[in-house]
Design an enzyme around this catalytic site. Structure first.
Site, PDB file in Angstrom:
ATOM      1  N   GLY A  27       0.818  -1.119   0.107  1.00  0.00           N
ATOM      2  CA  GLY A  27      -0.121  -0.059   0.085  1.00  0.00           C
ATOM      3  C   GLY A  27       1.029   1.322   0.006  1.00  0.00           C
ATOM      4  N   GLU A  58      14.164  -2.988  -6.643  1.00  0.00           N
ATOM      5  CA  GLU A  58      13.289  -3.248  -7.920  1.00  0.00           C
ATOM      6  C   GLU A  58      13.483  -2.137  -9.119  1.00  0.00           C
ATOM      7  OE1 GLU A  58       8.972  -3.662  -7.444  1.00  0.00           O
ATOM      8  OE2 GLU A  58       9.404  -5.980  -6.859  1.00  0.00           O
ATOM      9  N   LYS A  59      13.765  -2.441 -10.155  1.00  0.00           N
ATOM     10  CA  LYS A  59      13.686  -1.496 -11.279  1.00  0.00           C
ATOM     11  C   LYS A  59      12.318  -0.584 -10.973  1.00  0.00           C
ATOM     12  CE  LYS A  59      14.795  -0.172 -15.452  1.00  0.00           C
ATOM     13  NZ  LYS A  59      16.503   0.568 -15.604  1.00  0.00           N
ATOM     14  N   HIS A  95      -2.041   0.063 -12.970  1.00  0.00           N
ATOM     15  CA  HIS A  95      -2.537  -1.076 -11.838  1.00  0.00           C
ATOM     16  C   HIS A  95      -3.410  -1.703 -12.432  1.00  0.00           C
ATOM     17  CE1 HIS A  95      -2.829  -2.032  -7.481  1.00  0.00           C
ATOM     18  NE2 HIS A  95      -3.956  -2.700  -8.171  1.00  0.00           N
ATOM     19  N   LYS A 113      -7.542   4.088  -3.595  1.00  0.00           N
ATOM     20  CA  LYS A 113      -8.086   4.070  -4.938  1.00  0.00           C
ATOM     21  C   LYS A 113      -9.513   4.952  -4.985  1.00  0.00           C
ATOM     22  CE  LYS A 113      -6.506  -0.483  -5.396  1.00  0.00           C
ATOM     23  NZ  LYS A 113      -6.694  -2.050  -5.130  1.00  0.00           N
ATOM     24  N   GLU A 171      -2.380  -8.526  -7.620  1.00  0.00           N
ATOM     25  CA  GLU A 171      -2.032  -7.204  -8.334  1.00  0.00           C
ATOM     26  C   GLU A 171      -0.756  -7.241  -9.275  1.00  0.00           C
ATOM     27  OE1 GLU A 171      -3.354  -4.478  -4.361  1.00  0.00           O
ATOM     28  OE2 GLU A 171      -1.399  -4.498  -5.165  1.00  0.00           O
ATOM     29  N   GLU A 185       1.678  -7.581  -5.826  1.00  0.00           N
ATOM     30  CA  GLU A 185       1.261  -8.215  -4.526  1.00  0.00           C
ATOM     31  C   GLU A 185       0.398  -8.914  -4.485  1.00  0.00           C
ATOM     32  OE1 GLU A 185       0.396  -4.730  -1.485  1.00  0.00           O
ATOM     33  OE2 GLU A 185       2.533  -4.412  -2.408  1.00  0.00           O
ATOM     34  N   ARG A 228      -7.944 -11.257   0.715  1.00  0.00           N
ATOM     35  CA  ARG A 228      -9.266 -10.850   1.276  1.00  0.00           C
ATOM     36  C   ARG A 228     -10.120 -10.539  -0.003  1.00  0.00           C
ATOM     37  NH1 ARG A 228      -8.131  -5.585  -0.162  1.00  0.00           N
ATOM     38  NH2 ARG A 228      -6.101  -4.899   0.181  1.00  0.00           N
ATOM     39  N   ARG A 263     -15.825   5.826  -5.666  1.00  0.00           N
ATOM     40  CA  ARG A 263     -15.680   5.336  -4.028  1.00  0.00           C
ATOM     41  C   ARG A 263     -16.067   6.973  -3.497  1.00  0.00           C
ATOM     42  NH1 ARG A 263     -10.735   2.076  -1.725  1.00  0.00           N
ATOM     43  NH2 ARG A 263     -10.617   0.595  -3.329  1.00  0.00           N
TER      44      ARG A 263
HETATM   45  C1  MV4 Z   1       6.187  -0.020  -8.002  1.00  0.00           C
HETATM   46  C2  MV4 Z   1       5.816   0.999  -8.928  1.00  0.00           C
HETATM   47  C3  MV4 Z   1       6.768   1.323  -9.767  1.00  0.00           C
HETATM   48  N1  MV4 Z   1       7.856   0.434 -10.061  1.00  0.00           N
HETATM   49  N2  MV4 Z   1       7.177  -0.692  -8.326  1.00  0.00           N
HETATM   50  C4  MV4 Z   1       2.847   1.487  -4.849  1.00  0.00           C
HETATM   51  C5  MV4 Z   1       2.046   0.652  -3.760  1.00  0.00           C
HETATM   52  C6  MV4 Z   1       2.749  -0.742  -3.729  1.00  0.00           C
HETATM   53  N3  MV4 Z   1       1.784  -1.780  -3.826  1.00  0.00           N
HETATM   54  C7  MV4 Z   1       3.675  -0.964  -4.900  1.00  0.00           C
HETATM   55  N4  MV4 Z   1       3.608   0.478  -5.338  1.00  0.00           N
HETATM   56  C8  MV4 Z   1       4.339   0.735  -6.677  1.00  0.00           C
HETATM   57  N5  MV4 Z   1       5.212  -0.216  -7.029  1.00  0.00           N
HETATM   58  C9  MV4 Z   1       7.987  -0.533  -9.114  1.00  0.00           C
HETATM   59  N6  MV4 Z   1       9.065  -1.429  -9.166  1.00  0.00           N
HETATM   60  C10 MV4 Z   1       5.078   2.105  -8.710  1.00  0.00           C
HETATM   61  C11 MV4 Z   1       4.034   1.753  -7.405  1.00  0.00           C
HETATM   62  C12 MV4 Z   1       3.024   2.894  -7.228  1.00  0.00           C
HETATM   63  C13 MV4 Z   1       1.677   2.651  -7.587  1.00  0.00           C
HETATM   64  C14 MV4 Z   1       1.340   1.254  -7.752  1.00  0.00           C
HETATM   65  C15 MV4 Z   1       0.109   1.148  -8.201  1.00  0.00           C
HETATM   66  C16 MV4 Z   1      -0.916   2.200  -7.847  1.00  0.00           C
HETATM   67  C17 MV4 Z   1      -0.286   3.316  -7.712  1.00  0.00           C
HETATM   68  C18 MV4 Z   1       0.678   3.679  -7.367  1.00  0.00           C
HETATM   69  C19 MV4 Z   1       1.257   5.089  -7.191  1.00  0.00           C
HETATM   70  C20 MV4 Z   1       2.548   5.258  -6.884  1.00  0.00           C
HETATM   71  C21 MV4 Z   1       3.689   4.120  -6.878  1.00  0.00           C
END
Ligand code: MV4
Length: 450
Positions: A164, A200-201, A208, A237, A275, A287, A291, A337
């Site tokens: 999150g 991570e890269k 998403h 969200k 996800e 991830e 739930r 929402r």
């Molecule tokens: C990332 C990413 C870009 N690259 N990982 C945000 C929440 C967490 N679950 C993982 N997230 C992200 N991981 C990599 N390698 C960008 C995000 C991210 C994001 C992801 C999903 C929805 C909204 C987001 C907003 C900012 C960053």
């Protein structure tokens, strides 16, 4: 089948679970804090137990009080909803130890997915595509730099106990990385009591996209397609839709079957959501949520499947009863929402609702615990309603959503309805051209125009 289910949650999801139970002939027990005595689901439930004061720690997170309430009322299962104790492996174990069914996956699966490093390892072994990154924990900033030089900048440092968005830091250069690494470890230690981070890269403009799965205890697993949840603000969200404007039916079937195969390998049971980040036609595992999710109704709208009902059925040991080829994806759906927040500042605003009138008509659903005269307490999440609209085409959904938002009357407290009205009239959104950063940029521009 269960005779009595205890609903270990509050708000719209508590009512959603009550409704599913009622339609199945299952008695319900509501638990509530002193602040929620007037909640709709508390009035509707067969029994209600006040389990503590307003503060969530002392009520909705109070494991012993909730299990005591279940024993006292003779409930044979506990539905945790989302948030609170829904992904707490220890709670699921405690429930099980008392001979009560936890409506969710096995505690071991919750624990595996709760730790982001072990979840990613499991995803790799199960054949899911993942984001290039370190194999496990990175312990020193020197190791982080070595690794970043190998995969290239930008990189992102993530807390293994996170999720999150908490404990995440992006770095574009070596000096930024050293700083980000130390900061991320400190934040992770403070927030989760676990300093472990991994690398991570960094993907710069992904969407998403998440896949809903349902799995019984006998190896029958289906996917219910995807939800595009790219419209977020501060990792919350705001609006979700299905199908994703970015996918065609072949891509849906492709990622869906990869996910189903992976869940079979993992031995996953119950409901779950996998996800992904999606960029340039590629999916990358992010991830897994073990739930029911807030946005599940849009999937119900297009599949006609009552996900909460089937979750309860499979938790009681019933077979799923349908196969992948029985599932049809019918049209499009969106979920807005609606939060009790100032629509310009997004500051939560508690208060008493005056007039309350919900939109209706074909393919319009409102999931909410609100009613005229109800006082929204200040202690919890500001979500007061979900407006779910279904239609045959995306454009039809947009027209129906516009009409529904216009019909919605909520007096006495500010809501985010105007935000949704602005989003759905934006040409880029109407075209489906958005990624995870689109909403925050849109809100910035929008603010300048006020
Ligand atoms: C990332 C990413 C870009 N690259 N990982 C945000 C929440 C967490 N679950 C993982 N997230 C992200 N991981 C990599 N390698 C960008 C995000 C991210 C994001 C992801 C999903 C929805 C909204 C987001 C907003 C900012 C960053």
């Amino acid at each position: 089948m269960f005779e009595k289910v205890l609903i270990a949650n509050r708000g719209e999801i508590a009512l959603r679970i009550h409704r599913a139970c009622r339609e199945m002939g299952i008695k319900t027990v509501a638990i509530h804090s002193t602040a929620d005595a007037n909640a709709m689901h508390v009035k509707l439930a067969d029994e209600a137990v006040c389990i503590g004061p307003a503060t969530a720690r002392d009520s909705y997170l109070n494991k012993a009080a909730i299990i005591s309430a279940a024993i006292m009322t003779g409930a044979d299962a506990i539905h945790p909803g989302y948030g609170f104790l829904s992904e707490n492996a220890e709670f699921a174990e405690m429930v099980r130890a008392h001979g009560i069914t936890f409506i969710g996956p096995e505690p071991e699966m919750i624990r595996l997915m709760g730790d982001k490093i072990s979840a990613k390892k499991a995803a790799v072994e199960a054949g899911l595509p993942v984001i290039p990154g370190s194999d496990g924990e990175i312990k020193t900033s020197a190791d982080a730099v070595t690794f970043a030089n190998r995969i290239g900048y930008p990189v992102i440092v993530k807390a293994t106990a996170g999720g999150g968005g908490k404990g995440m830091k992006v770095a574009h250069s070596e000096s930024e990385l050293v700083e980000a690494f130390e900061l991320a470890r400190k934040e992770a230690q403070n927030a989760f009591g676990n300093p472990a981070v991994y690398l991570e890269k960094y993907l710069q403009t992904p969407r998403h996209i998440e896949i809903q799965v349902l799995a019984d205890n006998y190896g029958n697993i289906v996917h219910l397609g995807e939800r595009d949840c790219s419209l977020q603000r501060n990792h919350q969200k705001i609006l979700e839709e299905t199908p994703s404007p970015a996918l065609n039916p072949e891509q849906r079937e492709q990622i869906g079957s990869v996910v189903v195969q992976a869940m079979k390998k993992l031995g996953y049971t119950n409901v779950g959501t996998v996800e992904f980040l999606y960029e340039n036609g590629q999916f990358y595992f992010l991830e897994m949520n073990t739930r029911i999710q807030v946005e599940h109704p849009i999937t119900e709208a297009v599949t006609g499947i009552d996900i909460v009902r089937d979750q309860i059925r499979i938790s009681s040991g019933s077979v799923l009863g349908y196969r992948q080829e029985d599932i049809r994806f019918n049209g499009c759906a969106m979920d807005c929402r609606i939060n009790a927040e100032n629509p310009d500042t997004f500051l939560p605003q508690a208060g008493t609702i005056g007039q309350w009138h919900t939109p209706g008509g074909l393919d319009v659903r409102v999931d909410s615990e609100m009613y005229a005269g109800y006082t929204v307490p200040p202690y919890y999440d500001s979500l007061i309603a979900k407006l779910i609209v279904h239609g045959r085409t995306r454009n039809g959904v947009l027209m129906r959503l516009r009409r529904s938002l216009e019909e919605f009357v909520i007096e006495g407290i500010p809501t985010t309805i105007p935000v949704h009205q602005r989003i759905i009239s934006n040409p880029e959104f109407i075209d489906g051209q958005y990624n995870i950063h689109w909403l925050e940029n849109f809100l910035k521009k929008d603010k300048q125009n006020l």
